[in-house]
Scaffold this motif. Structure first.
Motif, PDB file in Angstrom:
ATOM      1  N   UNK A 137       5.652 -12.807 -24.303  1.00  0.00           N
ATOM      2  CA  UNK A 137       4.529 -12.085 -24.914  1.00  0.00           C
ATOM      3  C   UNK A 137       4.996 -10.806 -25.589  1.00  0.00           C
ATOM      4  N   UNK A 138       5.963 -10.130 -24.994  1.00  0.00           N
ATOM      5  CA  UNK A 138       6.528  -8.943 -25.630  1.00  0.00           C
ATOM      6  C   UNK A 138       7.261  -9.324 -26.916  1.00  0.00           C
ATOM      7  N   UNK A 139       7.953 -10.454 -26.890  1.00  0.00           N
ATOM      8  CA  UNK A 139       8.643 -10.932 -28.087  1.00  0.00           C
ATOM      9  C   UNK A 139       7.645 -11.277 -29.182  1.00  0.00           C
ATOM     10  N   UNK A 140       6.513 -11.875 -28.809  1.00  0.00           N
ATOM     11  CA  UNK A 140       5.490 -12.228 -29.799  1.00  0.00           C
ATOM     12  C   UNK A 140       4.927 -10.982 -30.484  1.00  0.00           C
ATOM     13  N   UNK A 141       4.820  -9.890 -29.749  1.00  0.00           N
ATOM     14  CA  UNK A 141       4.351  -8.637 -30.344  1.00  0.00           C
ATOM     15  C   UNK A 141       5.414  -8.019 -31.248  1.00  0.00           C
ATOM     16  N   UNK A 142       6.671  -8.111 -30.808  1.00  0.00           N
ATOM     17  CA  UNK A 142       7.765  -7.519 -31.575  1.00  0.00           C
ATOM     18  C   UNK A 142       8.086  -8.335 -32.824  1.00  0.00           C
ATOM     19  N   UNK A 143       8.068  -9.671 -32.691  1.00  0.00           N
ATOM     20  CA  UNK A 143       8.401 -10.576 -33.803  1.00  0.00           C
ATOM     21  C   UNK A 143       7.366 -11.702 -33.863  1.00  0.00           C
ATOM     22  N   UNK A 144       6.172 -11.414 -34.356  1.00  0.00           N
ATOM     23  CA  UNK A 144       5.078 -12.391 -34.300  1.00  0.00           C
ATOM     24  C   UNK A 144       5.310 -13.654 -35.120  1.00  0.00           C
ATOM     25  N   UNK A 145       6.266 -13.661 -36.031  1.00  0.00           N
ATOM     26  CA  UNK A 145       6.519 -14.852 -36.835  1.00  0.00           C
ATOM     27  C   UNK A 145       7.771 -15.615 -36.403  1.00  0.00           C
ATOM     28  N   UNK A 146       8.309 -15.275 -35.245  1.00  0.00           N
ATOM     29  CA  UNK A 146       9.462 -16.010 -34.717  1.00  0.00           C
ATOM     30  C   UNK A 146       8.964 -17.291 -34.058  1.00  0.00           C
ATOM     31  N   UNK A 147       9.096 -18.398 -34.762  1.00  0.00           N
ATOM     32  CA  UNK A 147       8.443 -19.654 -34.380  1.00  0.00           C
ATOM     33  C   UNK A 147       8.844 -20.209 -33.024  1.00  0.00           C
ATOM     34  N   UNK A 148      10.149 -20.316 -32.684  1.00  0.00           N
ATOM     35  CA  UNK A 148      10.513 -20.963 -31.420  1.00  0.00           C
ATOM     36  C   UNK A 148       9.918 -20.315 -30.175  1.00  0.00           C
ATOM     37  N   UNK A 149       9.587 -19.038 -30.241  1.00  0.00           N
ATOM     38  CA  UNK A 149       8.984 -18.384 -29.080  1.00  0.00           C
ATOM     39  C   UNK A 149       7.657 -19.019 -28.702  1.00  0.00           C
ATOM     40  N   UNK A 150       6.918 -19.520 -29.688  1.00  0.00           N
ATOM     41  CA  UNK A 150       5.628 -20.150 -29.396  1.00  0.00           C
ATOM     42  C   UNK A 150       5.827 -21.513 -28.730  1.00  0.00           C
ATOM     43  N   UNK A 151       6.957 -22.134 -28.992  1.00  0.00           N
ATOM     44  CA  UNK A 151       7.296 -23.360 -28.270  1.00  0.00           C
ATOM     45  C   UNK A 151       7.490 -23.040 -26.790  1.00  0.00           C
TER      46      UNK A 151
END
Length: 250
Positions: A160-174
């Motif tokens: 969740x912290x990564x999603x805030x820092x880099x919201x368009x980094x696709x593999x994190x949503x996987x």
């Protein structure tokens, strides 16, 4: 497809939303071709292109045989039989010019040598503390927590912290999709995997992961549909999984 890991379940990120310098942890190698190959390997591994990722790691090591982080990648994805030898070679590299990130990773390898069941939690806390604004540090911490330490809550916090820092980094949503499935929060899992597809529509793994979501949710027709999409994009074994899902439709 659920991300697979050889030892520590580590998939590394891509640079779709930031320059390599901004996204990745620093490395001590000065070989630009070697670094470029390792970054390509990271992006390939993140979207489950393992064969192609290994080829890029091999290129990186050919360019710079002493490239510490490339040795770490090679060990992580090696077969069980060859892994100890690669770990020994990695630890034998000269430590003199390693940066802080590399020293932290080296400490983890030392721990693995002493105890293959050693957890990575404290090491990842140190990595994130040292590089709190570097997306890859959070990505590694999330993946280690989830796949190595089996700590879903810690993994979700980092993701969740990564999603805030880099919201368009696709593999994190996987990763988040699978974390939510572990927590039985299926609506949130679907939302995360839909985000993965939206950000990486040309990645077969995105559709394969959504197919697995539908399979787990017992929506077999939808599962077969997404497995078919992954198969059409060239993902090995997806057609077989699509056929299996179809047999479960009542």
């Amino acid at each position: 497809m659920k991300i697979l890991f050889a030892v520590i379940a580590l998939l590394l990120g891509s640079v779709t939303i930031a320059s390599a310098q901004d996204f990745y942890l620093p490395v001590s190698s000065t070989s630009k071709p070697a670094i470029a190959s390792l970054h390509r390997a990271a992006e390939l591994y993140a979207n489950v292109h393992f064969k192609e990722g290994k080829a890029e790691v091999d290129k990186a090591l050919a360019e710079d045989p002493n490239f510490f982080m490339a040795h770490v990648y090679a060990m992580q994805y090696a077969s069980r039989a060859t892994r100890p030898g690669i770990a020994d070679k990695t630890l034998a590299l000269d430590e003199t010019n390693l940066n802080e990130a590399e020293k932290i990773m080296r400490q983890l390898i030392v721990k693995w040598k002493a105890d293959t069941a050693s957890k990575a939690g404290e090491t990842m806390k140190a990595l994130v503390a040292a590089y709190p604004k570097t997306p890859q540090a959070l990505e590694w911490a999330s993946l280690y927590s989830f796949y190595s330490d089996k700590d879903v809550d810690a993994a979700m916090d980092y993701a969740q912290k990564l999603a805030k820092l880099s919201p368009k980094f696709a593999p994190n949503y996987n990763t988040m999709g699978y974390l939510y499935m572990e927590k039985k929060e299926m609506d949130k899992a679907k939302e995360a995997l839909e985000k993965y597809i939206a950000l990486a529509p040309k990645e077969a793994n995105a559709y394969d992961s959504m197919a697995e979501f539908y399979l787990n949710n017992k929506e077999y027709a939808k599962s077969a549909e997404y497995y078919d999409k992954a198969a059409a994009m060239g993902l090995a074994d997806a057609k077989e999984r699509a056929d299996k899902a179809r047999t479960m439709i009542k």
